[in-house]
Design an enzyme around this catalytic site. Structure first.
Site, PDB file in Angstrom:
ATOM      1  N   LYS A 154     -75.307  89.598 -10.044  1.00 27.08           N
ATOM      2  CA  LYS A 154     -74.905  88.560 -10.767  1.00 27.08           C
ATOM      3  C   LYS A 154     -73.823  89.447 -12.135  1.00 27.08           C
ATOM      4  CE  LYS A 154     -75.040  83.880 -12.981  1.00 27.08           C
ATOM      5  NZ  LYS A 154     -75.987  82.424 -12.935  1.00 27.08           N
ATOM      6  N   SER A 203     -74.594  77.942 -10.786  1.00 28.38           N
ATOM      7  CA  SER A 203     -72.843  79.405 -11.724  1.00 28.38           C
ATOM      8  C   SER A 203     -73.235  80.803 -10.908  1.00 28.38           C
ATOM      9  CB  SER A 203     -72.998  79.859 -13.091  1.00 28.38           C
ATOM     10  OG  SER A 203     -75.011  80.439 -13.256  1.00 28.38           O
ATOM     11  N   SER A 226     -78.779  77.012 -11.484  1.00 31.66           N
ATOM     12  CA  SER A 226     -78.114  78.200 -10.870  1.00 31.66           C
ATOM     13  C   SER A 226     -78.112  78.863  -9.736  1.00 31.66           C
ATOM     14  CB  SER A 226     -77.502  78.509 -12.734  1.00 31.66           C
ATOM     15  OG  SER A 226     -76.344  78.447 -13.137  1.00 31.66           O
TER      16      SER A 226
END
Lengths: 477, 95
Positions: A70, A146, A170
């Site tokens: 990420k 997210s 997330s």
């Protein structure tokens, strides 16, 4: 099957026997990305240089297997921008501890990084400076957020496995929306050093994978005490693959009644009910329990997490890294840089958090929220004194449509209603695929356990997975 | 709890964010809604409840102060938008 479609543990056994090379695995990913990422947009900065590690040690546990990261986890020499304009061009001079651990285990850090909501602020990946990621099961829907890029990449076979971060859901919510496995470890299990901070008393890095065994392998590698993170705990890291016993006979499973209320989509509920029946058939002893303060979780979270955000994001002022707006005046430079560099959701959260901490409001908001956080923790302590784990839906709905909630922050915040309590209490939780809506969108089953009892999550999740077929179904792209 | 435009303006200044008039308008409506929702915690009885500023039962973590390797000034300044010598450079603050 192409190499990129296989799970990490399948590829590891092929790497061990020498029937595939790490290079071939990487190439299969690049081919897949070129083919479908224009539709999915799981990755950012696609023109980054393709990396190929020349010095792969076959004696390491991961043998050159690539891991997708990420965009908020620092990777030395590889841009890390939190999908925000304010970190434009930021190239970390050091690795996050999880990255050092992966490298030490022989993993290849994949050269492309995964899309996310700016600074992890969101539940849909629509808040990315680079634009939204699309759900592989329905391109008009969000992948969740997210960590939407990580989850969509794994679901669409653009990644073998990935790391995400979870502050209020997330990892688990996008895993649920994309039909993959996602785990948030216990707070303190995994070092946060090099994870660009959002809310420091909540943030944890965790795996997003194609199956439970992969999650067990990856969690072990990234866990453990780190002197660079004094909130990481010095406790032994078990071999989590030993928990994959496919036996849950006699386990006591609690179903919290507060999670089965108005707002839970009827189709999601039907899928979850069936999954709970499956656990019963596998020998688990299932009973209803109560987490009485559940309804306050979202409110507490949006006070405490935004307060921590307002403090953590003070460092983005155009001085040390990233974007700077031109100005002759220092204060004006700060204000313009932050006005131009942050997106709407970042601004909203910084303002809300600053407000909650400001003179005259601190006691009514921040301090009060910390006290309610204590009540939420106690709810879990109470249940875990009698039960081995708690099972709930991961999200009240399946993936929603792109654009559906972006103009209504409160509606977006409420999509994390089932994941947030876990972060408030610091406990671990996993989301595993457990079926589909009639429209063909995946649904996730969330399993929670007491602090540092990830073994329980793997045990229950694996037994469920091995006795169902959901994790084997792939999106048609 | 109401949050008016003046309060948002003030808080945005504290947070060093320049808001455009249209942003002020939009955020004021949205934050009002969020605060309305958040206000539900004001109903709870929290007398005698200790705050959880942190969820682990750890207190101060100390270590010996032993010098070790860290980033060189060159590496630390690599990402600076503006620098002079071994320093970050910013617009003049003192007249």
């Amino acid at each position: 099957m192409e190499l990129n479609q296989l799970s990490a543990h399948e590829l590891l056994s092929r790497l061990k026997s020498g029937s595939v090379t790490p290079r071939a695995i990487q190439d299969s990913l690049y081919v897949r990305i070129e083919d479908i990422d224009p539709k999915i947009k799981a990755y950012v900065r696609l023109n980054s240089e393709k990396g190929h590690n020349s010095k792969i040690d076959p004696d390491t546990p991961l043998k050159g297997l690539p891991v997708t990261i990420k965009d908020n986890i620092c990777t030395e020499g590889l841009n890390t921008e939190c999908c925000s304009k304010i970190l434009q061009g930021f190239c970390p001079p050091y690795d996050a501890t999880v990255i050092s651990k992966l490298k030490k285990s022989g993993a290849e850090i994949f050269s492309l990084k995964a899309n996310m909501d700016e600074f992890a602020f969101g539940s849909s990946t629509e808040n990315s400076y680079f634009g939204p990621t699309h759900n592989p099961w329905n391109l008009e829907c969000v992948p969740g957020g997210s960590s939407g890029g990580s989850a969509a990449a794994v679901a669409s076979d653009e990644a073998i496995w990935a790391l995400g971060s979870d502050t209020g859901g997330s990892i688990r919510q996008p895993a649920s929306f994309c039909g993959v496995v996602g785990l948030k470890p216990t707070y303190g299990r995994v070092s946060r050093f090099g994870l660009i901070a959002f809310a420091s008393s909540f943030d944890q890095i965790g795996p997003i994978t194609k199956d439970v065994e992969d999650a067990a392998i990856l969690t072990r590698i990234i866990s453990g005490y780190d002197p660079n993170d004094s909130t990481s705990l010095d406790r032994d890291v078990p071999d989590y693959t030993k928990s994959l016993t496919n036996d849950i006979k006699g386990l006591k499973v609690g179903i919290p009644k507060e999670y089965f209320i108005d707002g839970l989509d009827a189709q999601v509920k039907a899928v979850i009910d069936e999954a709970i029946d499956k656990l019963k058939k596998l020998g688990a002893c299932v009973k209803q329990v109560s987490l009485p303060h559940t309804e306050y979780a979202v409110a507490v979270y949006y006070i405490v997490a935004t307060a921590e955000t307002s403090s953590n994001l003070a460092r983005f002022d155009g001085v040390q890294y990233g974007y700077r707006s031109k100005s002759d005046n220092l204060i004006q430079m700060y204000k313009q840089t932050r006005a131009e560099g942050f997106g709407d959701e970042a601004k909203r959260r910084i303002i809300l958090g600053t407000f909650a901490l400001s003179h005259g409001y601190y006691d009514a908001y921040y301090l009060r929220a910390l006290k309610v956080r204590t009540l939420i923790r106690r709810d879990f302590d109470q249940v875990f004194s009698d039960f081995d784990c708690i099972v709930t839906p991961t999200s009240p709905t399946a993936a929603f449509r792109i654009g559906e909630k972006i103009q209504d922050p409160l509606k977006m915040y409420l999509s994390d209603i089932y994941t947030i309590s876990v972060n408030l209490a610091g406990i671990p939780a996993i989301s595993v695929p457990c079926g589909f809506t009639r429209g063909g969108l995946p649904v996730g089953l969330q399993i929670m356990a007491s602090s540092f009892n990830e073994e329980m999550l793997f045990r229950v999740a694996y037994a469920y997975e091995q006795n169902t077929q959901w994790h084997k179904i792939k999106p048609k792209l | 709890m109401a949050i008016d435009n003046e309060t948002i303006k003030h808080v945005a200044h504290l947070a060093r964010i320049e808001l455009q008039p249209n942003e002020l308008e939009k955020f004021s409506i949205q934050l009002h809604e969020v605060l309305d929702f958040i206000d539900k915690i004001s109903k709870l009885d929290i007398a005698n409840i200790a705050p959880s500023s942190h969820i682990l039962s750890i207190s101060n973590v100390l270590r010996e102060d032993i010098p070790g390797a860290s980033l060189t000034p060159e590496r630390a300044l690599e990402n600076a938008p503006s620098k002079k010598g071994n320093f970050f450079s910013v617009p003049k603050i003192i007249e």
